[in-house]
Design an enzyme around this catalytic site. Structure first.
Site, PDB file in Angstrom:
ATOM      1  N   ARG A 105      49.601  29.544  70.537  1.00 55.94           N
ATOM      2  CA  ARG A 105      48.352  28.593  70.226  1.00 55.94           C
ATOM      3  C   ARG A 105      47.118  29.431  69.703  1.00 55.94           C
ATOM      4  O   ARG A 105      47.316  30.854  69.754  1.00 55.94           O
ATOM      5  CB  ARG A 105      47.916  28.018  71.630  1.00 55.94           C
ATOM      6  CG  ARG A 105      46.837  28.835  72.420  1.00 55.94           C
ATOM      7  CD  ARG A 105      46.833  28.221  73.885  1.00 55.94           C
ATOM      8  NE  ARG A 105      46.314  27.038  73.648  1.00 55.94           N
ATOM      9  CZ  ARG A 105      44.806  26.775  73.644  1.00 55.94           C
ATOM     10  NH1 ARG A 105      43.999  27.696  73.416  1.00 55.94           N
ATOM     11  NH2 ARG A 105      44.463  25.200  73.507  1.00 55.94           N
ATOM     12  N   GLU A 135      47.601  48.931  80.781  1.00 54.18           N
ATOM     13  CA  GLU A 135      47.211  47.596  80.687  1.00 54.18           C
ATOM     14  C   GLU A 135      47.014  47.004  82.068  1.00 54.18           C
ATOM     15  O   GLU A 135      45.732  46.394  82.062  1.00 54.18           O
ATOM     16  CB  GLU A 135      48.365  46.613  79.839  1.00 54.18           C
ATOM     17  CG  GLU A 135      47.936  45.108  79.585  1.00 54.18           C
ATOM     18  CD  GLU A 135      47.844  44.259  80.741  1.00 54.18           C
ATOM     19  OE1 GLU A 135      46.911  43.794  80.964  1.00 54.18           O
ATOM     20  OE2 GLU A 135      48.952  44.407  81.568  1.00 54.18           O
ATOM     21  N   GLU A 136      47.703  47.299  82.868  1.00 53.69           N
ATOM     22  CA  GLU A 136      47.322  46.633  84.344  1.00 53.69           C
ATOM     23  C   GLU A 136      46.054  47.294  84.909  1.00 53.69           C
ATOM     24  O   GLU A 136      45.501  46.413  85.453  1.00 53.69           O
ATOM     25  CB  GLU A 136      48.557  47.116  85.292  1.00 53.69           C
ATOM     26  CG  GLU A 136      50.115  46.349  84.693  1.00 53.69           C
ATOM     27  CD  GLU A 136      49.768  44.960  84.870  1.00 53.69           C
ATOM     28  OE1 GLU A 136      48.928  44.171  85.635  1.00 53.69           O
ATOM     29  OE2 GLU A 136      51.070  44.502  84.580  1.00 53.69           O
ATOM     30  N   HIS A 187      54.543  40.188  88.773  1.00 53.66           N
ATOM     31  CA  HIS A 187      53.826  40.847  90.000  1.00 53.66           C
ATOM     32  C   HIS A 187      54.296  40.660  91.351  1.00 53.66           C
ATOM     33  O   HIS A 187      53.953  41.163  92.197  1.00 53.66           O
ATOM     34  CB  HIS A 187      52.303  40.614  89.982  1.00 53.66           C
ATOM     35  CG  HIS A 187      51.465  41.170  88.832  1.00 53.66           C
ATOM     36  ND1 HIS A 187      50.156  41.592  88.814  1.00 53.66           N
ATOM     37  CD2 HIS A 187      52.070  41.247  87.532  1.00 53.66           C
ATOM     38  CE1 HIS A 187      49.704  41.902  87.698  1.00 53.66           C
ATOM     39  NE2 HIS A 187      50.726  41.781  86.885  1.00 53.66           N
ATOM     40  N   ASP A 210      52.981  50.579  80.992  1.00 52.86           N
ATOM     41  CA  ASP A 210      52.859  51.079  82.459  1.00 52.86           C
ATOM     42  C   ASP A 210      53.472  49.880  83.287  1.00 52.86           C
ATOM     43  O   ASP A 210      53.683  48.882  83.137  1.00 52.86           O
ATOM     44  CB  ASP A 210      51.139  50.855  82.491  1.00 52.86           C
ATOM     45  CG  ASP A 210      50.465  49.787  82.385  1.00 52.86           C
ATOM     46  OD1 ASP A 210      50.764  49.119  81.336  1.00 52.86           O
ATOM     47  OD2 ASP A 210      49.764  49.337  82.972  1.00 52.86           O
TER      48      ASP A 210
END
Length: 420
Positions: A205, A165-166, A392, A107
């Protein structure tokens, strides 16, 4: 201070195998086509059609329409171990093959693009400003390569093309639709192109990588009046201001200093005129933290502070608090697998960035709650090309050389996972 990171112009592309390097022009072409046609969450119809078209062209088994616009592709390896033979596989009862999932989001964001490039967004007010067009292109490239080289791995790979996802979050609906079942996924990996790291680096990580995100809206209900007669009012602005200040004490005085957390009031609206005391004030905020044990704590503490201050001023309040995404927690073993693969793809040790945590959030976290896995960052910034704008931002863009590096990372992870 001299940077310890690789110079993008000196990135060693010989670490990317020839088959993937030859795929680079197609990766760029796919990414740019997707960039021109960005779509918001659960509206990724053109994107899904393009992905499905490519998978059909390559004869890759896949399902469409999952959680509205999601797609899951399945690729079965046929590599034989030194102990196996074709006859053995036909007549023996062999263990169920392992399943590795790869996740990519599709998206875009409600942002007007300001880049003047040939592949600029053609959809007014919508832009791929976070690299999801690149994620989709990388996943497509991975699918193509694995389908052409099934002899190089022995398990099953599920490639999950996820919507939204956003916002409002497509991972959970896809999980509820069964994308981790039939066959059951044993582990999952995913990447995020990351302009906070330069091209030629990988941020990986174990443990917490990205934060949980919780949100709240609060309306302070006071009593309005004339600005010259405050004693006749309950000033919602004064109450709201004290709440904003007091909320900062949650992190400063209630959270263990070893645990990072953030409380940010991003919106505060009140009043209509300078000499009128507002009867209501409205605020919206975001809360971030890494430690899963803090779930539920901020909700309780935020309301205690708001209730206490409102009571002391004679005001009342209306609070709406909700949890959006949990923290992204990487599995130790899968994170180590990704790290060892990164050592083969980028220059070490400077190319591996273990301290790459961010208070940004990701709904990859829902997948990682279900199965062990690792989400990692792939450096994509290049100051030499002015590709440094943050995610963004209306001028966000990234060095497309990272696309081939992403495919190489995924392919090597697949091969290594099934050889363990």
């Amino acid at each position: 201070m001299v940077s310890t990171f690789p110079n993008p112009s000196s990135v060693d592309l010989s670490r990317i195998r020839l088959a993937i390097r030859s795929l680079q022009p197609q990766l760029v072409e796919w990414r740019r086509r997707l960039h021109q046609q960005p779509e918001l969450g659960f509206q990724e119809k053109l994107t899904a059609e393009f992905v499905s078209q490519k998978l059909q062209e390559w004869e890759i088994e896949h399902q469409t329409g999952i959680a509205h616009t999601g797609i899951v592709a399945t690729i079965k390896g046929n590599k034989l171990s030194t102990q196996d033979s074709v006859q053995t596989r036909l007549i023996a009862s062999l263990p169920t093959p392992q399943v590795l999932a790869i996740r990519a989001d599709m998206d875009a964001l409600p942002i007007q693009e300001l880049n003047e490039v040939p592949y600029k967004s053609q959809h007014d007010g919508v832009m791929h400003a976070c690299g999801h067009d690149g994620h989709t292109a990388i996943a497509l490239g991975t699918a193509y390569h694995l389908q052409q080289h099934r002899q190089d791995f022995s398990g099953i790979v599920k490639i999950i093309f996820q919507p939204a996802e956003e916002s409002p979050g497509g991972a959970k609906p896809m999980i509820e639709a069964g994308v981790l079942k039939n066959p059951d996924v044993d582990a999952i990996i995913g990447l995020h192109l990351w302009n906070n790291l330069p091209l030629g680096t990988v941020g990986v990580r174990a443990g917490a990588l990205m934060a949980a995100v919780e949100c709240f809206n609060c309306t302070i209900l006071g009593k309005g009046g004339h600005g010259a007669l405050p004693h006749q009012t309950v000033d919602s602005v004064v109450v709201a201001a004290q709440i904003v200040n007091a909320l900062q004490t949650i992190v400063a005085r209630n959270v263990n200093p070893i645990d990072s957390a953030v409380v940010t009031v991003g919106e505060l609206h009140a009043g209509t005129k300078r000499n009128v005391i507002a009867d209501t004030a409205r605020m919206s905020a975001t809360v971030r933290y890494f430690n899963p044990s803090l779930k539920g704590f901020f909700n309780q503490r935020v309301e205690q502070i708001i209730a206490g201050i409102c009571q002391s001023h004679g005001a009342s309040y209306d609070l709406e608090y909700w949890s959006l995404y949990p923290p992204v927690i990487n599995d130790i073993k899968i994170a180590e697998l990704v790290r060892t693969v990164a050592e083969e793809v980028v220059e070490t040790p400077m190319g591996i960035v273990p301290e790459c945590q961010t208070m940004a959030a990701e709904d990859m976290s829902f997948f990682l709650q279900e199965v062990p896995g690792c989400y990692f960052f792939l450096g994509s910034a290049n100051p030499e090309k002015d590709l440094v704008y943050p995610h963004h931002h209306p001028r966000f863009d990234f060095d497309e050389t990272a696309l081939g590096m992403g495919v190489e990372m995924f392919v090597r992870c697949v091969e290594k996972f099934f050889s363990l």
